[in-house]
Design a protein around this motif. Structure first.
Motif, short mmCIF file in Angstrom:
data_model
loop_
_atom_site.label_atom_id
_atom_site.label_comp_id
_atom_site.label_asym_id
_atom_site.label_seq_id
_atom_site.Cartn_x
_atom_site.Cartn_y
_atom_site.Cartn_z
N ARG A 1 -4.31 10.70 -7.03
CA ARG A 1 -5.76 10.53 -7.08
C ARG A 1 -6.32 10.61 -8.50
NH1 ARG A 1 -8.89 15.36 -4.52
NH2 ARG A 1 -8.12 16.21 -6.48
N ASP A 2 -5.77 11.55 -9.29
CA ASP A 2 -6.39 11.88 -10.57
C ASP A 2 -5.74 11.23 -11.79
OD1 ASP A 2 -7.93 13.51 -8.97
OD2 ASP A 2 -6.75 15.31 -9.40
N GLN A 3 -4.49 10.83 -11.65
CA GLN A 3 -3.78 10.39 -12.85
C GLN A 3 -3.21 8.98 -12.78
OE1 GLN A 3 -1.12 13.36 -14.61
NE2 GLN A 3 -1.89 14.84 -13.15
N VAL A 4 -2.87 8.51 -11.61
CA VAL A 4 -2.23 7.20 -11.51
C VAL A 4 -3.28 6.10 -11.70
CG1 VAL A 4 -0.93 5.64 -10.02
CG2 VAL A 4 -0.42 8.09 -10.00
N VAL B 1 0.85 -1.18 0.00
CA VAL B 1 0.00 0.00 0.00
C VAL B 1 0.89 1.23 0.00
CG1 VAL B 1 -1.80 1.26 1.23
CG2 VAL B 1 -1.78 -1.25 1.28
N TRP B 2 0.74 2.07 -1.04
CA TRP B 2 1.54 3.30 -1.10
C TRP B 2 0.78 4.39 -0.38
CZ3 TRP B 2 6.37 2.68 -2.85
CH2 TRP B 2 7.18 3.82 -2.82
N ASP B 3 0.97 4.45 0.94
CA ASP B 3 0.20 5.39 1.76
C ASP B 3 1.11 6.46 2.34
OD1 ASP B 3 1.63 4.00 3.61
OD2 ASP B 3 -0.09 3.21 4.71
N GLY B 4 0.53 7.32 3.12
CA GLY B 4 1.32 8.34 3.80
C GLY B 4 1.67 9.55 2.95
N ASP C 1 -2.24 0.86 -4.55
CA ASP C 1 -1.51 -0.38 -4.28
C ASP C 1 -0.53 -0.62 -5.43
OD1 ASP C 1 -3.06 -0.69 -2.03
OD2 ASP C 1 -4.35 -2.23 -2.89
N VAL C 2 0.67 -1.07 -5.08
CA VAL C 2 1.67 -1.38 -6.10
C VAL C 2 2.26 -2.77 -5.84
CG1 VAL C 2 2.31 1.03 -6.45
CG2 VAL C 2 3.54 -0.31 -4.74
N LYS C 3 2.75 -3.37 -6.92
CA LYS C 3 3.42 -4.66 -6.77
C LYS C 3 4.86 -4.55 -7.24
CE LYS C 3 2.38 -6.61 -11.31
NZ LYS C 3 1.78 -7.71 -12.09
N SER D 1 -5.91 1.55 -8.31
CA SER D 1 -5.86 3.01 -8.38
C SER D 1 -6.34 3.62 -7.06
CB SER D 1 -6.66 3.51 -9.57
OG SER D 1 -8.00 3.10 -9.45
N ALA D 2 -6.36 4.94 -7.01
CA ALA D 2 -6.51 5.65 -5.74
C ALA D 2 -7.78 5.30 -4.95
CB ALA D 2 -6.48 7.15 -6.01
N TYR D 3 -7.60 5.14 -3.65
CA TYR D 3 -8.69 4.98 -2.70
C TYR D 3 -8.25 5.68 -1.41
CZ TYR D 3 -5.82 1.06 -0.92
OH TYR D 3 -4.79 0.28 -0.43
N PRO D 4 -9.21 6.02 -0.53
CA PRO D 4 -8.84 6.79 0.66
C PRO D 4 -7.78 6.07 1.49
CG PRO D 4 -11.21 6.81 0.36
CD PRO D 4 -10.66 5.83 -0.65
N ASP D 5 -6.76 6.79 1.87
CA ASP D 5 -5.67 6.27 2.68
C ASP D 5 -6.20 5.97 4.08
OD1 ASP D 5 -3.45 5.86 4.26
OD2 ASP D 5 -2.31 7.55 3.45
#
Length: 154
Positions: free
Chosen positions: A41-44, A27-30, A101-103, A71-75
């Motif tokens: 949020r808008d492009q990835v 999870v790419w958070d923070g 989320d990334v792998k 793609s983006a969801y609330p952290d």
DNA sequence: GCCAACGTTGGC
DNA sequence: GCCAACGTTGGC
């Protein structure tokens, strides 16, 4: 399909940590910077490719490649009072921060150092080299291929 | 809305 | 640890 560069402090979260995620993704958070948030949020999008960059460490540079799987969801961390990423002004109805989320895809044999990137004329317009302090940033297709080629050559 | 003060990022 | 660059906060 877009290309991005995500920064992480390897002491906090490294490419190896991503590769070792038992659930198969990280999870790419923070992300707590509005410019980075807006890009996230808008492009990835799913399947976009990511250069995994190490910052604030002994040898800053690109460590390898990751790929977006969600793609983006609330952290979730923004709602968790025990998290250092907690934001008291964010609510589930009105989230302020987002994550993706990334792998793990690949680790370069050696880090492509910031020092070596700076020496490449074709990369002189890279966002990384023109603007510091941005933890999610776009990479052009030609920059992407150039850096991947550099990684193979070393 | 301006801008000074302050905080953070991140390379060195 | 320093400091430049830049973002955020808050008084007015």
């Amino acid at each position: 399909m877009n290309y991005w560069l995500f920064k992480s402090e390897p002491d906090e979260y490294s490419l190896d940590d991503l590769a070792n995620e038992k659930q198969g993704f990280g999870v790419w958070d923070g992300i707590r910077n509005y410019q980075a948030r807006n890009i996230l949020r808008d492009q990835v999008s799913v399947n976009d490719k990511v250069l995994f960059y190490y910052s604030s460490c002994k040898i800053p540079g690109v460590a390898g490649i990751a790929q977006v799987v969600k793609s983006a969801y609330p952290d979730p961390a923004q709602f968790d009072p025990s998290s250092k990423y907690y934001d008291s002004k964010a609510t589930p109805e009105k989230p302020r921060w987002f994550c993706v989320d990334v792998k793990f895809v690949k680790k370069f044999d050696q880090v492509v150092t910031l020092k070596s990137l700076k020496m490449q004329q074709p990369l002189s317009e890279m966002t990384l080299l023109k603007q510091g302090r941005l933890s999610v940033q776009p990479v052009t297709e030609s920059e992407w291929h150039y850096i991947v080629t550099l990684a193979k050559a070393q």
